[in-house]
Enzyme design. Structure first.
Site, mmCIF file in Angstrom:
data_model
loop_
_atom_site.group_PDB
_atom_site.id
_atom_site.type_symbol
_atom_site.label_atom_id
_atom_site.label_comp_id
_atom_site.label_asym_id
_atom_site.label_seq_id
_atom_site.Cartn_x
_atom_site.Cartn_y
_atom_site.Cartn_z
ATOM 1 N N LYS A 1 80.397 5.809 -120.482
ATOM 2 C CA LYS A 1 80.472 4.409 -120.069
ATOM 3 C C LYS A 1 81.667 4.275 -119.131
ATOM 4 O O LYS A 1 82.811 4.194 -119.557
ATOM 5 C CB LYS A 1 80.665 3.496 -121.295
ATOM 6 C CG LYS A 1 80.600 2.033 -120.924
ATOM 7 C CD LYS A 1 81.837 1.321 -121.455
ATOM 8 C CE LYS A 1 82.114 0.010 -120.826
ATOM 9 N NZ LYS A 1 82.392 0.015 -119.378
ATOM 10 N N GLU B 1 93.764 8.173 -124.816
ATOM 11 C CA GLU B 1 94.805 8.294 -123.780
ATOM 12 C C GLU B 1 95.100 6.878 -123.318
ATOM 13 O O GLU B 1 94.280 6.263 -122.648
ATOM 14 C CB GLU B 1 94.311 9.133 -122.601
ATOM 15 C CG GLU B 1 93.951 10.551 -122.946
ATOM 16 C CD GLU B 1 95.142 11.419 -123.238
ATOM 17 O OE1 GLU B 1 96.296 10.941 -123.129
ATOM 18 O OE2 GLU B 1 94.933 12.581 -123.614
ATOM 19 N N CYS C 1 98.622 5.826 -115.554
ATOM 20 C CA CYS C 1 99.211 5.683 -116.882
ATOM 21 C C CYS C 1 100.563 6.373 -116.941
ATOM 22 O O CYS C 1 101.446 5.975 -117.684
ATOM 23 C CB CYS C 1 98.266 6.289 -117.906
ATOM 24 S SG CYS C 1 97.730 7.924 -117.436
ATOM 25 N N GLU D 1 103.660 -2.505 -119.784
ATOM 26 C CA GLU D 1 103.040 -1.734 -118.711
ATOM 27 C C GLU D 1 102.497 -2.682 -117.648
ATOM 28 O O GLU D 1 101.666 -3.533 -117.951
ATOM 29 C CB GLU D 1 101.909 -0.872 -119.275
ATOM 30 C CG GLU D 1 101.339 0.058 -118.229
ATOM 31 C CD GLU D 1 100.183 0.878 -118.746
ATOM 32 O OE1 GLU D 1 99.272 0.297 -119.350
ATOM 33 O OE2 GLU D 1 100.196 2.106 -118.541
HETATM 34 P P1 NAD Z 1 90.630 -1.202 -120.387
HETATM 35 O O1 NAD Z 1 91.168 -0.799 -121.694
HETATM 36 O O2 NAD Z 1 90.485 -2.624 -120.076
HETATM 37 O O3 NAD Z 1 89.171 -0.577 -120.172
HETATM 38 C C1 NAD Z 1 88.917 0.795 -120.339
HETATM 39 C C2 NAD Z 1 87.446 0.983 -120.666
HETATM 40 O O4 NAD Z 1 87.176 0.437 -121.952
HETATM 41 C C3 NAD Z 1 86.502 0.282 -119.692
HETATM 42 O O5 NAD Z 1 85.386 1.122 -119.456
HETATM 43 C C4 NAD Z 1 86.082 -0.951 -120.482
HETATM 44 O O6 NAD Z 1 84.841 -1.482 -120.110
HETATM 45 C C5 NAD Z 1 86.034 -0.394 -121.890
HETATM 46 N N1 NAD Z 1 86.127 -1.405 -122.945
HETATM 47 C C6 NAD Z 1 86.720 -2.620 -122.895
HETATM 48 N N2 NAD Z 1 86.596 -3.249 -124.080
HETATM 49 C C7 NAD Z 1 85.917 -2.412 -124.900
HETATM 50 C C8 NAD Z 1 85.492 -2.486 -126.254
HETATM 51 N N3 NAD Z 1 85.748 -3.555 -127.012
HETATM 52 N N4 NAD Z 1 84.842 -1.436 -126.792
HETATM 53 C C9 NAD Z 1 84.601 -0.336 -126.055
HETATM 54 N N5 NAD Z 1 84.960 -0.216 -124.761
HETATM 55 C C10 NAD Z 1 85.624 -1.230 -124.174
HETATM 56 O O7 NAD Z 1 91.525 -0.433 -119.330
HETATM 57 P P2 NAD Z 1 91.447 -0.523 -117.763
HETATM 58 O O8 NAD Z 1 92.002 -1.856 -117.394
HETATM 59 O O9 NAD Z 1 90.114 -0.125 -117.240
HETATM 60 O O10 NAD Z 1 92.448 0.655 -117.342
HETATM 61 C C11 NAD Z 1 93.816 0.494 -117.229
HETATM 62 C C12 NAD Z 1 94.528 0.996 -118.461
HETATM 63 O O11 NAD Z 1 94.192 2.362 -118.738
HETATM 64 C C13 NAD Z 1 96.021 0.982 -118.314
HETATM 65 O O12 NAD Z 1 96.593 0.332 -119.419
HETATM 66 C C14 NAD Z 1 96.431 2.445 -118.302
HETATM 67 O O13 NAD Z 1 97.670 2.707 -118.827
HETATM 68 C C15 NAD Z 1 95.359 3.109 -119.066
HETATM 69 N N6 NAD Z 1 95.200 4.501 -118.617
HETATM 70 C C16 NAD Z 1 95.643 5.519 -119.410
HETATM 71 C C17 NAD Z 1 95.532 6.829 -118.992
HETATM 72 C C18 NAD Z 1 95.993 7.981 -119.841
HETATM 73 O O14 NAD Z 1 95.595 9.093 -119.595
HETATM 74 N N7 NAD Z 1 96.807 7.760 -120.846
HETATM 75 C C19 NAD Z 1 94.957 7.113 -117.768
HETATM 76 C C20 NAD Z 1 94.518 6.057 -116.989
HETATM 77 C C21 NAD Z 1 94.630 4.745 -117.434
#
Ligand code: NAD
Length: 492
Positions: A175, A250, A284, A385
């Site tokens: 997804k 992550e 991240c 963040e």
């Molecule tokens: P997000 O958490 O909003 O979304 C991530 C994914 O989760 C998306 O595909 C979203 O549709 C899905 N999602 C949202 N709600 C959900 C639910 N209730 N159940 C299941 N899936 C759900 O994050 P984002 O805004 O897309 O990305 C940015 C964030 O990701 C930042 O906070 C960043 O730090 C983090 N990030 C971490 C890493 C790492 O390796 N640690 C790498 C990249 C990004």
């Protein structure tokens, strides 16, 4: 507008509802394609297809060596199509072509590496404290893995999960983020061309509540591999716990980049800049807190501002652009709100501090590279963040201070240390609570080296040899090698 459909059981298809959603180009701020909007029914079809291949289908009977061949073939196809895939990434997430192309050209390595590892996971023969039995272990796949990814490096972060999951013999339902769904749907064409059986890799596009939630709650999904925000990660972890599913998480970071007075100043300036402004700060692992020793504060900040202010903003597809737009409207608004918060908290704006309005930025979602000086580690811009091009500079006096401030955060993803002192270069990393510590470098990564977070930055690791075990479970097999089984009601 182009339309991109779901990929379930080896076929592209409309969603059960027949609905679509728009995906936007961050450089123009305009929609450029329609993506199928899936729901629980589509998730169920994808999980069933994946479950069939994991348990009874052709995939479940393939040797690990044959799986390895398929992964290596997939790697070759990605190398062939790297440019095309990079173009889709840039259109959907607004990152620089230079960065996305380099990322796509590096991606095959994961498939070669984990493809090579697929047939090298050996069980053991246990010596045992008993006679008459033979006991050995098998490392088996978990079953169906749900892969949920964010928008910042869609195919890269998907690959960190997909390559080891497939090498271990699992099947997957992916997804992608609703902001950047297209690249996964293009990628999966290469999976098909490589010859993976239908149903081994499925892509279901849509929103978190419609697709993510049913995937996490589906009883036939054995594990969720997630990259995203800590808030979503926590929700997924709770739901996964109810279903007794394995997870790797992550999550976010607020990583300190510590510059000591004995550092090579020029290298440190460049390292700090790439740590926060590469990918417009949307990583991240961004080094979003600069911890700077007081004795070099003025000299260092002057050079930092000089270099950062020379960055060229504009069209991410142009080769000479150095800073692109922010990837999504909500993220753009979030970053701008932190610029206000920083000012209200009393930090000093050394550079930027507002939306960018240069003509090259057109109608896109651009924020000026921003440097806040005189930040206290208790301020929100030092604790939360931001995920944008915003650097917070915090002073320290002694090595002990630096370590205390660096660790005074709920996150623990990464840290940087800049020093020419060998003792410091060895001792400081050991005391930093972070999953990755870079010394005199920042953002250096490899498919061979584990990556993941301490504290609120996550659970488990990705990349490296050991991490294939995150996608496997151990079975212990006992054989009675004594001919008779004794009557259990007669004490021997
Ligand atoms: P997000 O958490 O909003 O979304 C991530 C994914 O989760 C998306 O595909 C979203 O549709 C899905 N999602 C949202 N709600 C959900 C639910 N209730 N159940 C299941 N899936 C759900 O994050 P984002 O805004 O897309 O990305 C940015 C964030 O990701 C930042 O906070 C960043 O730090 C983090 N990030 C971490 C890493 C790492 O390796 N640690 C790498 C990249 C990004």
């Amino acid at each position: 507008m182009d339309k991109f459909r779901l990929y379930i059981n080896g076929a592209f298809c409309d969603s059960a509802s027949g609905e679509w959603f728009e995906t936007f180009n961050p450089y123009t701020g305009q929609p450029w394609a329609l993506v199928a909007k899936a729901g629980a029914e589509d998730v169920d079809r994808a999980v069933e297809a994946a479950h069939f291949q994991a348990t009874e289908g052709e995939w479940s009977r393939l040797s690990p060596t044959a799986r390895g061949h398929l992964l290596r073939r997939l790697g070759d196809l990605i190398a062939r199509d790297a440019h095309r895939l990079a173009e889709f990434e840039v259109k959907d997430n607004g990152k620089l072509m230079a960065e996305m192309l380099a990322q796509m050209q590096y991606l095959p390595n994961y498939y070669y590496y984990y493809g090579g590892l697929a047939d090298k996971i050996e069980g053991s023969v246990i010596p045992l404290d008993k006679t008459g039995y033979f006991n050995y272990t098998r490392h088996e796949p978990l079953g169906v893995v749900g892969i949920i990814t964010p928008w910042n490096s869609p195919l890269n972060l998907m690959t960190w999960k997909l390559a080891p999951a497939l090498a271990a013999g699992n099947t997957v339902v992916i997804k992608p983020s609703e902001f950047t769904s297209v690249s996964a749907l293009e990628f999966v064409k290469l999976v098909e061309e490589a010859g993976f059986p239908p149903g081994v890799v499925n892509v279901v596009t849509g929103f978190g509540a419609d697709v993510g939630t049913p995937m996490v709650e589906h009883p036939k999904v054995a594990k969720i591999a997630f990259t995203g925000s800590d808030a979503t990660g926590r929700r997924i972890y709770e739901a996964a716990a109810r279903g007794m599913k394995a997870v790797t998480m992550e999550l976010g970071g607020k990583s300190p980049n510590i510059v000591f007075e004995d550092a090579d100043i020029e290298s440190a300036v460049f390292g700090v800049i790439s740590g926060i402004f590469a990918a417009t700060g949307q990583t991240c692992l961004a080094g979003s807190r600069l911890l700077l020793q007081s004795s070099i504060y003025d000299e260092f900040t002057k050079k930092l501002v000089e270099v950062a202010s020379s960055a060229k903003m504009g069209n991410p597809a142009e080769p000479d652009t150095q800073i692109g737009p922010v990837a999504t409207i909500p993220q753009y608004e979030k970053v701008l709100s932190y610029l206000d918060i920083g000012c209200r908290e009393g930090a000093k704006v050394l550079l930027g501090g507002k939306k960018a309005s240069a003509p090259e930025c057109g109608t896109g979602w651009f924020v000026e590279p921003t440097i806040f000086g005189d930040v206290d580690n208790s301020m929100r811009i030092a604790r939360e963040e931001i995920f944008g091009p915003v650097l917070s500079i915090i002073r320290f006096d002694t090595e002990e201070d630096a370590i205390r401030i660096a660790n005074d955060t709920e996150f623990g993803l990464a840290a940087g240390v800049w020093t020419r002192d060998m003792r410091r270069a060895m001792q400081v990393p050991a005391r930093l609570q972070a999953g990755t510590v870079w010394v005199n470098t920042y953002r250096t990564m490899s498919f061979m080296s584990p990556f993941g977070g301490y504290k609120q930055s996550g659970i488990g690791r990705e990349n490296g040899m050991e991490m294939i075990r995150e996608y496997m479970q151990v079975k212990s097999v006992w054989l009675n090698v004594d001919a008779k089984t004794a009557n259990p009601f007669i004490q021997r």
